[in-house]
Design a protein around this motif. Sequence first.
Motif, PDB file in Angstrom:
ATOM      1  N   LYS A  86       0.676  -1.277  -0.074  1.00  0.00           N
ATOM      2  CA  LYS A  86      -0.026  -0.481   0.202  1.00  0.00           C
ATOM      3  C   LYS A  86       0.871   1.241  -0.221  1.00  0.00           C
ATOM      4  O   LYS A  86       0.255   2.092  -1.080  1.00  0.00           O
ATOM      5  N   LYS A  87       2.298   1.454   0.606  1.00  0.00           N
ATOM      6  CA  LYS A  87       2.647   1.686   0.808  1.00  0.00           C
ATOM      7  C   LYS A  87       3.715   2.342  -0.486  1.00  0.00           C
ATOM      8  O   LYS A  87       4.056   3.333  -0.708  1.00  0.00           O
ATOM      9  N   GLU A  88       3.751   1.521  -1.222  1.00  0.00           N
ATOM     10  CA  GLU A  88       5.024   1.950  -2.255  1.00  0.00           C
ATOM     11  C   GLU A  88       3.831   2.168  -3.776  1.00  0.00           C
ATOM     12  O   GLU A  88       2.184   2.585  -3.429  1.00  0.00           O
ATOM     13  N   GLU A  89       4.073   3.082  -4.766  1.00  0.00           N
ATOM     14  CA  GLU A  89       4.088   3.867  -5.699  1.00  0.00           C
ATOM     15  C   GLU A  89       3.066   2.178  -6.635  1.00  0.00           C
ATOM     16  O   GLU A  89       3.547   1.923  -7.207  1.00  0.00           O
ATOM     17  N   PHE A  90       2.300   2.956  -7.185  1.00  0.00           N
ATOM     18  CA  PHE A  90       1.325   1.682  -7.395  1.00  0.00           C
ATOM     19  C   PHE A  90       2.114   2.330  -9.836  1.00  0.00           C
ATOM     20  O   PHE A  90       2.192   3.334 -10.167  1.00  0.00           O
ATOM     21  N   SER A  91       2.086   1.028 -10.425  1.00  0.00           N
ATOM     22  CA  SER A  91       2.103   0.699 -11.263  1.00  0.00           C
ATOM     23  C   SER A  91       0.634   1.317 -12.251  1.00  0.00           C
ATOM     24  O   SER A  91       0.314   0.115 -12.109  1.00  0.00           O
ATOM     25  N   GLN A  92       0.940   0.920 -13.476  1.00  0.00           N
ATOM     26  CA  GLN A  92      -0.124   0.903 -14.535  1.00  0.00           C
ATOM     27  C   GLN A  92      -0.101  -0.275 -14.704  1.00  0.00           C
ATOM     28  O   GLN A  92       0.325  -0.160 -15.763  1.00  0.00           O
ATOM     29  N   LEU A  93      -1.243  -0.505 -15.402  1.00  0.00           N
ATOM     30  CA  LEU A  93      -0.987  -2.349 -16.021  1.00  0.00           C
ATOM     31  C   LEU A  93      -1.316  -1.933 -17.420  1.00  0.00           C
ATOM     32  O   LEU A  93      -1.474  -2.863 -18.634  1.00  0.00           O
ATOM     33  N   THR A  94      -2.842  -1.024 -17.714  1.00  0.00           N
ATOM     34  CA  THR A  94      -3.177  -0.352 -19.015  1.00  0.00           C
ATOM     35  C   THR A  94      -2.740   0.184 -19.181  1.00  0.00           C
ATOM     36  O   THR A  94      -2.348   1.674 -19.420  1.00  0.00           O
ATOM     37  N   SER A  95      -1.812  -0.303 -20.637  1.00  0.00           N
ATOM     38  CA  SER A  95      -0.872   0.977 -22.041  1.00  0.00           C
ATOM     39  C   SER A  95      -2.472   2.094 -22.101  1.00  0.00           C
ATOM     40  O   SER A  95      -2.373   2.940 -22.095  1.00  0.00           O
ATOM     41  N   LYS A  96      -3.299   1.738 -21.839  1.00  0.00           N
ATOM     42  CA  LYS A  96      -5.013   2.285 -22.587  1.00  0.00           C
ATOM     43  C   LYS A  96      -5.910   2.184 -22.274  1.00  0.00           C
ATOM     44  O   LYS A  96      -6.246   0.800 -21.510  1.00  0.00           O
ATOM     45  N   ALA A  97      -6.860   2.654 -22.174  1.00  0.00           N
ATOM     46  CA  ALA A  97      -7.970   2.647 -21.341  1.00  0.00           C
ATOM     47  C   ALA A  97      -8.889   1.513 -22.085  1.00  0.00           C
ATOM     48  O   ALA A  97      -9.492   1.684 -22.945  1.00  0.00           O
ATOM     49  N   ILE A  98      -9.277   0.555 -21.109  1.00  0.00           N
ATOM     50  CA  ILE A  98     -10.113  -0.786 -21.599  1.00  0.00           C
ATOM     51  C   ILE A  98     -12.004  -0.092 -21.083  1.00  0.00           C
ATOM     52  O   ILE A  98     -11.896   0.483 -20.707  1.00  0.00           O
ATOM     53  N   LYS A  99     -12.498  -0.827 -22.302  1.00  0.00           N
ATOM     54  CA  LYS A  99     -13.537  -0.821 -22.676  1.00  0.00           C
ATOM     55  C   LYS A  99     -14.830  -0.570 -21.574  1.00  0.00           C
ATOM     56  O   LYS A  99     -15.749  -0.630 -20.794  1.00  0.00           O
ATOM     57  N   ASN A 100     -14.424  -1.864 -21.116  1.00  0.00           N
ATOM     58  CA  ASN A 100     -14.906  -2.931 -20.369  1.00  0.00           C
ATOM     59  C   ASN A 100     -14.540  -3.403 -18.475  1.00  0.00           C
ATOM     60  O   ASN A 100     -14.164  -3.356 -18.443  1.00  0.00           O
ATOM     61  N   PRO A 101     -15.813  -3.441 -17.966  1.00  0.00           N
ATOM     62  CA  PRO A 101     -15.492  -3.628 -16.212  1.00  0.00           C
ATOM     63  C   PRO A 101     -15.334  -4.805 -15.956  1.00  0.00           C
ATOM     64  O   PRO A 101     -14.544  -4.897 -14.923  1.00  0.00           O
ATOM     65  N   PHE A 102     -14.013  -5.216 -16.554  1.00  0.00           N
ATOM     66  CA  PHE A 102     -13.066  -6.647 -15.851  1.00  0.00           C
ATOM     67  C   PHE A 102     -11.824  -5.796 -16.844  1.00  0.00           C
ATOM     68  O   PHE A 102     -11.179  -6.329 -17.508  1.00  0.00           O
ATOM     69  N   TYR A 103     -10.943  -6.858 -16.086  1.00  0.00           N
ATOM     70  CA  TYR A 103      -9.465  -7.644 -16.493  1.00  0.00           C
ATOM     71  C   TYR A 103      -8.569  -8.221 -16.014  1.00  0.00           C
ATOM     72  O   TYR A 103      -9.354  -8.649 -15.122  1.00  0.00           O
ATOM     73  N   LYS A 104      -7.974  -8.998 -16.956  1.00  0.00           N
ATOM     74  CA  LYS A 104      -7.008 -10.239 -16.622  1.00  0.00           C
ATOM     75  C   LYS A 104      -5.661  -9.927 -15.789  1.00  0.00           C
ATOM     76  O   LYS A 104      -5.163  -9.152 -17.346  1.00  0.00           O
ATOM     77  N   ASP A 105      -4.611  -9.739 -15.085  1.00  0.00           N
ATOM     78  CA  ASP A 105      -3.666  -9.706 -14.416  1.00  0.00           C
ATOM     79  C   ASP A 105      -3.111 -11.357 -13.823  1.00  0.00           C
ATOM     80  O   ASP A 105      -3.688 -11.905 -13.470  1.00  0.00           O
ATOM     81  N   GLN A 106      -1.538 -10.914 -14.422  1.00  0.00           N
ATOM     82  CA  GLN A 106      -1.217 -12.136 -14.204  1.00  0.00           C
ATOM     83  C   GLN A 106      -0.150 -12.217 -13.037  1.00  0.00           C
ATOM     84  O   GLN A 106       1.142 -10.826 -13.696  1.00  0.00           O
ATOM     85  N   ILE A 107       0.215 -12.058 -11.745  1.00  0.00           N
ATOM     86  CA  ILE A 107       1.205 -12.429 -11.051  1.00  0.00           C
ATOM     87  C   ILE A 107       1.959 -13.472 -10.764  1.00  0.00           C
ATOM     88  O   ILE A 107       1.703 -14.295 -10.604  1.00  0.00           O
ATOM     89  N   SER A 108       3.416 -12.886  -9.909  1.00  0.00           N
ATOM     90  CA  SER A 108       4.258 -14.581  -9.312  1.00  0.00           C
ATOM     91  C   SER A 108       3.936 -14.700  -7.858  1.00  0.00           C
ATOM     92  O   SER A 108       3.799 -13.653  -7.146  1.00  0.00           O
ATOM     93  N   LEU A 109       3.905 -15.908  -8.009  1.00  0.00           N
ATOM     94  CA  LEU A 109       3.061 -16.491  -7.031  1.00  0.00           C
ATOM     95  C   LEU A 109       4.788 -16.919  -5.910  1.00  0.00           C
ATOM     96  O   LEU A 109       4.321 -17.775  -5.237  1.00  0.00           O
ATOM     97  N   LYS A 110       6.155 -17.377  -6.908  1.00  0.00           N
ATOM     98  CA  LYS A 110       7.538 -17.391  -5.935  1.00  0.00           C
ATOM     99  C   LYS A 110       8.312 -16.263  -5.590  1.00  0.00           C
ATOM    100  O   LYS A 110       8.557 -15.483  -5.872  1.00  0.00           O
ATOM    101  N   THR A 111       6.998 -15.878  -4.448  1.00  0.00           N
ATOM    102  CA  THR A 111       7.144 -14.862  -3.655  1.00  0.00           C
ATOM    103  C   THR A 111       7.491 -14.297  -2.197  1.00  0.00           C
ATOM    104  O   THR A 111       5.928 -14.587  -1.796  1.00  0.00           O
ATOM    105  N   LEU A 112       8.054 -13.944  -1.786  1.00  0.00           N
ATOM    106  CA  LEU A 112       7.893 -13.631  -0.399  1.00  0.00           C
ATOM    107  C   LEU A 112       6.625 -12.869   0.609  1.00  0.00           C
ATOM    108  O   LEU A 112       6.022 -12.515   1.083  1.00  0.00           O
ATOM    109  N   THR A 113       5.896 -12.089  -1.118  1.00  0.00           N
ATOM    110  CA  THR A 113       5.468 -10.654  -1.006  1.00  0.00           C
ATOM    111  C   THR A 113       3.385 -12.043  -1.199  1.00  0.00           C
ATOM    112  O   THR A 113       3.694 -12.339  -1.928  1.00  0.00           O
TER     113      THR A 113
END
Length: 682
Positions: A455-482
Amino acid sequence: MNYIYSKIKIVARLLVFLAFLSSSATIYGQEEEKHEIKLLTRAMQDSILLRWGPTTYPLWLYGNKVGYKITRTLLVRDNDYVAKPKVVLLTPTPLKPLPLREWELLAESDDYAGVAAQAIYGDDFEVEANNGSPSMIDIVNKAKVQESRFGFALFSADQSSKVAEYSGLFFNDKNVMMGEKYLYKVFLAQAPEGMKVDTAYFFTGIDEYMPLPAPLNVKAEEGDKMVTITWDKKYQEDFYNSFWVEKSMDNGKIYIKVNDTPLVNTTPDGYAESDFGFVIDTLVDNYHTYLYRVIGISVFGELSPPSEVVEVKGKNTITSVPLVHLSKTEDGTGVTIKWEFPDDKGEIVDGFRIFRSDKFAKDYQLLVDSLSLIQTSYTDKHALLTGYYRMQAYNSDGSGPYSIPKMEQLVDSIPPAIPLGLKAVADTTGLVRLTWSPNKDDDIFGYRVYRANSKKEEFSQLTSKAIKNPFYKDQISLKTLTKEVYYKIVAVDNRQNQSAFSEILELERPDIVPPASPFIKSIKSVDSGLEISWIRSASNDVVKQVVYRNTSGSREWELIKTESDTTTHFTDGRVLPDGIYKYILLAVDKAGNESKTIKPVAGKFIGNKLNDLWIVPHVKRDKKTKEFILTWIPPVYEVERYMIYYKNSKGIWRLLDGVDSRSLNYTTKVEGMEFKVFCKIK
């Protein structure tokens, strides 16, 4: 002959399409002509109608010269085959075209008679049209004179049964009886030299009579003082080759024919055959109601019952459109529409309508209706930021063309509302599905999605341009201590005004890492069984521990106990004296991951001979019920409970059941190799 030739001019326009159909390459195939006689019959209530025709021009010429013969053979009487069928010649004199002089009277009442006579007897066969100037008929006839003669002659016979009879291509057999069926044969009176001709056959009887059906699917499409009547042709072409269309202007009291001659909708060569017949008729006005019906004409000249009646009323049409001008209101929040309407055509107009959309070419909605003829402006107080407007002048039928769309844009500096309802679901592959509630703003352009690991770090924008629909798919790493990941979104309008950020969503990453394995430190035999002690898993997310057991000589592992994450020992009381047992222990975390399996640890139950006693029961099997009846004698010791065991087909002892100390017998359907009773001493 001049009179007959004049009749050809009357129907020349009707037959102009047949010039295309007369092409030998498309109809009769001169690459390898097959000379055949095609025969149709129609069973009437008291007679059999026969209608035939040759398939090639040479065969037609020869048939006109020598004529045709017809034979009838009785094959069936009262559903039984006739033992000795007899062939009857129905035409002692061959049937061929009547002499030219006999065509004159028929040509006065039947236009097709003149065409057929000219085709059969004329020295030349050219059709004159367009005041003597060369026409398509002239060009085609000069190149295909023979085919034209043949085509026009057969077409005329198809449209008039009387012409077919005069042409020697029709016969009515009245000497027939109910319950009999006949084989008819039509052939040339004299076989031609060098030409192989197939004979025509047909098997029928008057028992097969069926009334003609009425034409189907009659529909009307109204216009301004005109109407197009259509009906099904594809599925009734076996019944009818032409049609009469009738109209009533007095509510059905009197019907008059719309077409002067039977209607044939021909299709030029190279075009797909239409499924419908049609005729276009003019109306006196657009205020009265007209009735239309269709009557089919068969190749035998029969008229069908009339079709269902369709009601028709013409439509008043408008061709003029308002001239529209747009401007913003003084406060910049609305749009004023002004218009002019030219009245130079004298068209009847009842009022105006205004339509609005946020797109140029579609999705127009009615903004205001029934504007009076004297009104020339209207203000849209709730205008779209980018709005397209078009107008319509309409009449009593509610129809009229639309004006060309005009656009007006308003100044927009107000950001959209903050997006709400942000949710997320992650799976074990690291795929995150984000959803949220769509913004209700009218000018939403899209959404932008942001992510962070804290919450304390700066957020990165995932969408290079605005998306039309109210849903989005993201891929995250699971091999992390966070263990958590954070998301937030913004809404963007068409002017690129951006909303404030949504509330931050915290999502726990899926756990795919198994916990550390617990360690069994000892197994010892006690009076109550085998006591297993262990050291707990070092992982802090363990929610339970599970114990599996394997009996010596067995390949199967059995789950025997589930313990909490804090337990460190367990006593297995379901063991037999001198039995050797192996155990493994697994830790399970809150994500359902199990620890790795370590090497099994074995133990042997010695038991207390003074406290435990085994009895071999007497076993008897009931032949009727197939049940095993176990009985035994109680020991001298005071028994707390009897435990019944059986040995299965693999030679492994299994606990079957337990009974209280008062029971000295037990009945079961389990087929054991052996049975034993274990006495639990108090």
